[in-house]
Enzyme design. Structure first.
Site: not given
Length: 333
Positions: A60, A75, A228, A245
């Site tokens: 993340e 995140c 990322s 998305e």
């Protein structure tokens, strides 16, 4: 993972230290780093480094470790602030003392999905005050609000006996409503190979490779979608994170630079390329620098030239961070 979708907006923690050690935080062994990240509920995916600092792509977002500074950006529903007590348990052994803290984040897409201590900004501030050392007495918080749904939350704490001056600026950009055709490029192909291989392909196909040509890049593609990237150049970095998305698409771009070396033409080209990669409907950007810095004006010009219209602009001054200028834009595509 939030019940209604993945939370793209990152939480960002930056801690600075003083001490005699030359290598400082870079002496942390991998087990210590993993313990710190485990407290925040994320893991290392890949990493790169140079003489100045180490950069890690996380499950993340990102981690950057300098000798006297650490930046953790996460995140989703990570519990970033819980990494603080674990980190601070290691720093005395390295001869380091905390001199400042800066915590920032945008407005969550799914705020009700956030766990303690991130359920609201007041809770985050309370946790920070309870877990930071007592020498950080110069504290200021603010929520810079705009006419859009985006707001910028800032917590700043500093030791008044330690000079906080710096010539570095930081640009933190948050984009939502990504162009659907462009966002589809951040979905993995079935034959793309490993996450690192697929990430390298995405870096080229999407145009991200052209944002900072010549920089050392570490990239990763997630399954079935998401991306990322960290790039490093001397002591500067840039980082991109994408949640593509439909319905809650999000991308972030962050970079640092020297105020005295900032070139309007170069910065405008870089930010223009970022906007071209994502073509967002809404964009917010926080520029942190000295009170004299005019970088935020260059950022505004670059984003407007790329086709977005400024909706609002707010400014705040913080002891550990300097001056933060927060701007919101809307796409005119």
């Amino acid at each position: 993972m939030a019940a209604t979708g993945f939370e793209g907006f990152e939480k960002r923690l930056e801690l600075k230290f003083t001490g005699e050690s030359v290598d400082g935080l870079r002496q942390l062994d991998m087990q210590a780093i993993e313990d710190i990240l485990d407290a925040a509920q994320c893991t290392i995916v890949s990493g790169i480094g140079n003489r100045q600092f180490d950069a890690y792509v996380l499950s993340e977002s990102s981690l950057f470790i300098y000798p006297k500074k650490i930046i953790i950006k996460t995140c989703g529903t990570t519990q970033l602030l819980k990494a603080i007590p674990v980190l601070l348990a290691h720093t005395p052994k390295l001869g380091l003392n905390v001199s400042s803290c800066r915590y920032t984040r945008g407005s969550f897409i799914f705020p009700k999905a956030q766990p303690y201590p991130h359920r609201n900004f007041e809770e985050e501030v309370s946790y920070l005050n309870q877990n930071l050392p007592s020498n950080l007495t110069e504290i200021k918080t603010n929520v810079l609000c705009t006419k859009t749904s985006h707001s910028w939350h800032v917590y700043s704490a500093a030791d008044p006996n330690v000079p906080q001056a710096t010539s570095l600026y930081t640009i933190e950009m948050c984009m939502t409503g990504l162009d659907r055709e462009l966002a589809r490029k951040f979905y993995r192909q079935h034959d793309a190979g490993s996450g690192d291989m697929a990430g390298k392909e995405m870096t080229v196909v999407t145009g991200i490779a052209g944002i900072h040509p010549g920089a050392i890049v570490c990239d990763h593609a997630f399954d079935p979608c998401g991306y990322s990237m960290n790039s490093i150049n001397d002591r500067r970095y840039s980082t991109i994170h994408v949640t593509p998305e439909d319905g809650h698409s999000y991308a972030s771009f962050e970079c640092t630079g020297e105020e005295e070396d900032s070139c309007s033409c170069k910065l405008m080209k870089e930010l223009g390329r970022v906007v071209e990669v994502f073509r967002p409907m809404t964009l917010s950007v926080a520029v942190t620098g000295t009170s004299r810095s005019q970088v935020w004006k260059q950022v505004q010009a670059a984003i407007e030239t790329a086709g977005l219209e400024q909706q609002n602009c707010k400014r705040g001054d913080f002891p550990a961070a300097g001056t933060v200028v927060f701007q919101a834009f809307h796409g005119q595509y």
